[in-house]
Scaffold this active site. Structure first.
Site, PDB file in Angstrom:
ATOM      1  N   SER A  41      23.455  50.376   5.610  1.00  0.00           N
ATOM      2  CA  SER A  41      22.249  49.683   6.093  1.00  0.00           C
ATOM      3  C   SER A  41      22.612  48.465   6.917  1.00  0.00           C
ATOM      4  CB  SER A  41      21.342  49.269   4.937  1.00  0.00           C
ATOM      5  OG  SER A  41      21.629  47.963   4.496  1.00  0.00           O
ATOM      6  N   ILE A  42      21.618  47.978   7.654  1.00  0.00           N
ATOM      7  CA  ILE A  42      21.778  46.782   8.484  1.00  0.00           C
ATOM      8  C   ILE A  42      22.012  45.535   7.644  1.00  0.00           C
ATOM      9  CG2 ILE A  42      19.320  46.149   8.530  1.00  0.00           C
ATOM     10  CD1 ILE A  42      19.707  45.585  11.561  1.00  0.00           C
ATOM     11  N   LYS A  43      21.657  45.580   6.372  1.00  0.00           N
ATOM     12  CA  LYS A  43      21.757  44.407   5.511  1.00  0.00           C
ATOM     13  C   LYS A  43      23.200  43.991   5.233  1.00  0.00           C
ATOM     14  CE  LYS A  43      17.264  43.943   4.729  1.00  0.00           C
ATOM     15  NZ  LYS A  43      16.499  42.750   5.114  1.00  0.00           N
ATOM     16  N   ASP A  44      24.165  44.870   5.512  1.00  0.00           N
ATOM     17  CA  ASP A  44      25.570  44.480   5.342  1.00  0.00           C
ATOM     18  C   ASP A  44      25.896  43.263   6.198  1.00  0.00           C
ATOM     19  OD1 ASP A  44      25.755  46.720   3.787  1.00  0.00           O
ATOM     20  OD2 ASP A  44      27.136  47.808   5.084  1.00  0.00           O
ATOM     21  N   ALA A  47      24.328  40.074   4.599  1.00  0.00           N
ATOM     22  CA  ALA A  47      24.873  39.851   3.258  1.00  0.00           C
ATOM     23  C   ALA A  47      26.228  39.151   3.354  1.00  0.00           C
ATOM     24  CB  ALA A  47      25.002  41.180   2.522  1.00  0.00           C
TER      25      ALA A  47
END
Length: 452
Positions: A41-44, A47
């Site tokens: 996901s793009i959240k890596d 994060a």
């Protein structure tokens, strides 16, 4: 050159042109497919950035505990970073998120606490409140707070925006994002608008979220907030990552439309996406009248469809929510003129009786029952091959020549699934209705239903 650890593989995700679903649009649509990040996901991106900033500021020490409220994807990015950097993770999430997300977080070593969805953000049971409480109680812990942590949007200003600008050679005219915390759309949009102020930044919001109303009017309207099913997008408050001046338009998309579009993207474009990708692309189609021939639209596909196999990609889940009008075994049975009595055989009956029943009722498949349970089956094709070699077969018992029992499926099984059960070697299935009575569906029934 090899990568020193998994975190070095974050970013530089591909841009893929959409062709089938967008064929009636006047412009080109490119998907920034973020599930190519290691956490899918793009959240890596954000994060890792939020954790690196916390380390520089001394907000977490070696061996500390990362605490965050997450719909799943941010947690995955943080958990990967924790594996490399040696931190523990405790994540709070809501009971509307898919089970797959919980299981994935646990697989990478995180502790997951599931909280109720339908409570106010300040309710002590909410996943926001539980995360804040744990951060107060646990020594050497860092509450990431992706909603108000501006390193979230900084990550996209520094990476996502420049990548899109370079990949489109500066030709991008529109960025479309299904938005939640605000980090992706604000960070990416801010970078792109600095390059070209004419680029349109469009946000997609689910019904039940107050973001659109706040963007359009500046009013926090609690009446806009109600439970919705779309995951990872929308909010019931305004995170500090939002700079609404970056966003030119908010578009609302229904839970149903987002889910159906996600399935279309996977099936028609071959890009196995999560729920929010469906919302984002549906938003573009709803805004097609605003698009022109030379426009180059970039849409963010946030995460991978594997996180939603128990929901969006589960026919039963979709039907229970009224998202799919799927023809089922029940529909086939109910569509038969005047109904049809199930013809059965007992194991001690003779083969000749089976042949007589087939002629009388013009049928090719008969289940063999042992009381209330299917024991085996008799088919016209199976008897034909045997009769050629055994003329006296008519006097044999059914039990001596019967074939395996037909598969038994639920009455609400979608017709599409029957194609894997009904074959050359197996000509029918059985199903029980709500009254406990068996019904048979044959190859002929399946062919007739698909013609309608």
């Amino acid at each position: 050159m090899w990568k020193k650890n998994i975190l070095e593989t974050i970013g530089n995700t591909p841009m893929i042109q959409l062709n089938k679903i967008t064929k009636d649009l006047p412009c080109t649509v490119l998907a920034k497919v973020e599930y190519f990040n290691p956490g899918n996901s793009i959240k890596d991106r954000m994060a890792l950035k939020m954790l690196e900033v916390a380390e520089k500021e001394g907000r977490i020490q070696p061996g500390g505990t990362i605490i965050e409220c997450t719909s799943g994807n941010t947690g995955m990015g943080l958990a990967l970073a924790a594996c490399v950097k040696g931190y523990k993770c405790i994540f709070t999430t809501t009971d509307k998120q898919s089970k797959e997300k919980f299981d994935i977080l646990k697989a990478v070593g995180a502790e997951v606490i599931v909280c109720p969805t339908n409570v106010e953000p300040e309710d002590p049971r909410s996943y926001y409140s539980v995360a804040r409480r744990l951060a107060r109680e646990i020594p050497n812990s860092f509450h990431v707070n992706q909603y108000d942590n501006l390193a979230n949007r900084d990550a996209h200003y520094e990476t996502t925006g420049p990548e899109i600008w370079e990949q489109t050679e500066g030709k991008i005219t529109h960025l479309v994002v299904a938005t939640g915390t605000g980090g992706t759309i604000v960070g990416t949009g801010k970078f792109l608008k600095e390059k070209n102020p004419d680029i349109q930044i469009w946000a997609v919001d689910p019904f039940g979220s107050l973001l659109k109303k706040y963007h359009d009017t500046g009013t926090l309207d609690a009446s806009e907030v109600y439970p919705y099913i779309s995951e990872g997008i929308g909010e019931d408050f305004i995170p500090q990552n939002y700079d609404m001046s970056v966003i030119d338009h908010f578009e609302k998309v229904t839970d149903k439309d987002g889910a159906l579009m996600a399935r279309r993207i996977s099936k028609e474009e071959g890009i196995f996406v999560g729920y929010s990708a469906g919302n984002a692309l549906k938003g573009i189609l709803q805004l097609k009248d605003r698009l022109k021939k030379d426009d180059l639209v970039v849409v963010i596909f946030h995460d991978h469809g594997s996180r939603y196999v128990g929901k969006v990609y589960n026919d039963q889940w979709m039907m229970e929510r009224g998202f799919m009008d799927v023809k089922t075994v029940k529909d086939i049975v109910n569509s038969r003129p005047g109904g049809r009595r199930l013809i059965t055989l007992l194991p001690h009956q003779k083969v000749g009786e089976a042949i007589d029943l087939m002629k009388k009722y013009d049928i090719e498949n008969i289940p063999v029952m042992n009381g209330e349970s299917p024991l085996g089956s008799i088919s016209e094709s199976g008897l034909f091959s045997r009769l050629l070699n055994q003329p006296d077969l008519r006097n044999h018992t059914i039990q001596a020549v019967m074939e395996p029992a037909y598969p038994v499926v639920a009455f609400d099984t979608p017709v599409e699934r029957l194609s894997t059960l009904i074959s050359r070697d197996n000509g029918a299935i059985l199903s029980k209705d709500d009254m406990g009575d068996y019904h048979i569906v044959t190859k002929y029934d399946l062919i007739q239903s698909l013609r309608k």
